[in-house]
Design an enzyme around this catalytic site. Structure first.
Site, PDB file in Angstrom:
ATOM      1  N   THR A 167      -2.462 -93.882  60.291  1.00  0.00           N
ATOM      2  CA  THR A 167      -3.819 -93.316  60.289  1.00  0.00           C
ATOM      3  C   THR A 167      -4.153 -92.702  58.931  1.00  0.00           C
ATOM      4  O   THR A 167      -5.279 -92.799  58.444  1.00  0.00           O
ATOM      5  CB  THR A 167      -3.942 -92.251  61.401  1.00  0.00           C
ATOM      6  OG1 THR A 167      -3.605 -92.870  62.633  1.00  0.00           O
ATOM      7  CG2 THR A 167      -5.343 -91.701  61.510  1.00  0.00           C
TER       8      THR A 167
ATOM      9  N   GLU B 252      -1.730 -83.996  65.181  1.00  0.00           N
ATOM     10  CA  GLU B 252      -2.485 -85.095  64.564  1.00  0.00           C
ATOM     11  C   GLU B 252      -2.703 -84.808  63.075  1.00  0.00           C
ATOM     12  O   GLU B 252      -2.620 -85.708  62.239  1.00  0.00           O
ATOM     13  CB  GLU B 252      -3.832 -85.290  65.270  1.00  0.00           C
ATOM     14  CG  GLU B 252      -3.727 -85.695  66.738  1.00  0.00           C
ATOM     15  CD  GLU B 252      -3.138 -87.086  66.941  1.00  0.00           C
ATOM     16  OE1 GLU B 252      -1.909 -87.215  66.806  1.00  0.00           O
ATOM     17  OE2 GLU B 252      -3.893 -88.019  67.241  1.00  0.00           O
TER      18      GLU B 252
HETATM   19  N1  HSE Z   1     -10.562 -90.983  64.902  1.00  0.00           N
HETATM   20  C1  HSE Z   1      -9.316 -91.243  64.251  1.00  0.00           C
HETATM   21  C2  HSE Z   1      -9.532 -92.251  63.153  1.00  0.00           C
HETATM   22  C3  HSE Z   1      -8.347 -91.757  65.257  1.00  0.00           C
HETATM   23  O1  HSE Z   1     -10.244 -93.231  63.378  1.00  0.00           O
HETATM   24  O2  HSE Z   1      -9.005 -92.054  62.059  1.00  0.00           O
HETATM   25  C4  HSE Z   1      -7.013 -92.118  64.710  1.00  0.00           C
HETATM   26  O3  HSE Z   1      -6.249 -92.697  65.732  1.00  0.00           O
END
Ligand code: HSE
Length: 309
Positions: free
Chosen positions: A182, A129
């Site tokens: 993201t 991630e």
């Molecule tokens: N918590 C993360 C965000 C998740 O909102 O950036 C990304 O999928």
């Protein structure tokens, strides 16, 4: 040679107000991942279906990246071939990178006879991630592996708490027709917030978690407000407030951004009303000049699952 095939669910991170610490797995969509040994002593992606934009270069692909980390951790130079069948759209806010990388890690752990624990698998997937978005967070990868609703109160040392899943919740996810990485969705977030805003937000998070453990979905609705992330990200999604209003008017008790967006997730205690909510959200996106697809789904108690046996 033995091939392990895994189904990995899409996930919705944040659960409205629990930015980076709460997420849940959904019944659809999902990815399918296949993994097998090769004799080439290298990690290769031999096929990607369901996406034109995902790189099959093993140095650029998140799933291949976490597999390299897995192999380093268990100290093997074994070659591996990955096939990815993407059902979770990329850049959708539905945990696409998490599904691919968690699916591959879960498959690898089976191929090598379970050398790593669930916590170790989540830690490796978190590195993926960070590779993709620039930030470590487990609110997609943990529910993707474990299913249900997961709370990650602390990342270091990693702690994961599975929350009870209310039986009467239905979800409509409306995904407009554009990708929002993201990384981009995180660039608009504030670096600091006012104390009184923080108090409202952590009050909501505490109320949300308490409602889940009390299995009280009526009370849950009171706490599904986001005072920090949604206001910052709304401008990235044309028609956001119109779609949100349309979902609420059609009977949803909450509608907010799923993960980093651009998908919006609406919740209802009456899953039979989901079709009406989906139509309302679709029409509102159309009004904002965007086509969108909708998934009518539920929380999945299953996370990654082996499907080749
Ligand atoms: N918590 C993360 C965000 C998740 O909102 O950036 C990304 O999928």
């Amino acid at each position: 040679m033995k091939t392990i095939r895994i189904k990995a669910p899409a996930t919705s991170a944040n659960f409205v107000c629990g930015f980076d610490i709460i997420g849940f797995a959904v019944e659809s969509p999902g990815d399918e991942v296949e993994l097998r040994f090769n004799a080439a002593k290298t990690i290769r992606i031999t096929e990607i279906t369901g996406s034109d934009s995902l790189s099959s270069n093993a140095n650029e692909n998140c799933a291949a990246y976490v597999l390299q980390l897995f192999c380093q951790k268990i100290n093997t130079r074994q070659g591996l071939d990955i096939r990815l069948h993407k059902g979770v759209p990329i850049g959708s806010g539905l945990g696409s990178s998490a599904a691919g990388s968690m699916g591959v890690l879960y498959a690898a752990n089976i191929l090598f006879d379970s050398p790593l624990t669930d916590m170790e698998l989540v830690s490796l997937a978190m590195q993926g991630e960070a590779f993709i978005s620039g930030a470590l967070h487990a609110d997609n990868v943990a529910p993707c592996l474990l299913g249900g609703i997961t709370l990650i109160p602390v990342q270091d040392p990693l702690q994961i708490i599975s929350c009870p899943v209310p039986p009467d919740l239905g979800f409509v996810i409306a995904l407009p027709d554009f990708e929002l990485p993201t990384k981009e969705a995180r660039k608009v977030l504030p670096e600091t917030i006012a104390l009184k805003t923080a108090v409202k937000q952590w009050g909501n998070v505490a109320g949300l978690v308490a409602s889940l453990f009390r299995k009280d979905t009526e009370q849950l609705a009171m706490f599904l407000r986001d005072h920090i992330i949604e206001p910052a990200r709304a401008a990235l999604i044309p028609g956001f407030y119109q779609v949100q209003r349309a979902a609420l008017e059609a009977g949803a008790f909450s509608c907010s951004i799923s993960g980093g967006g651009p998908s919006l997730v609406a919740m209802t205690r009456h899953p039979s009303a989901s079709g009406e909510i989906a139509d309302a959200m679709k029409n509102a996106f159309t009004g904002a000049g965007l086509s969108c697809r909708c998934y009518v789904t539920r929380i999945s108690k299953k996370g990654c699952e082996r499907v080749d046996t």
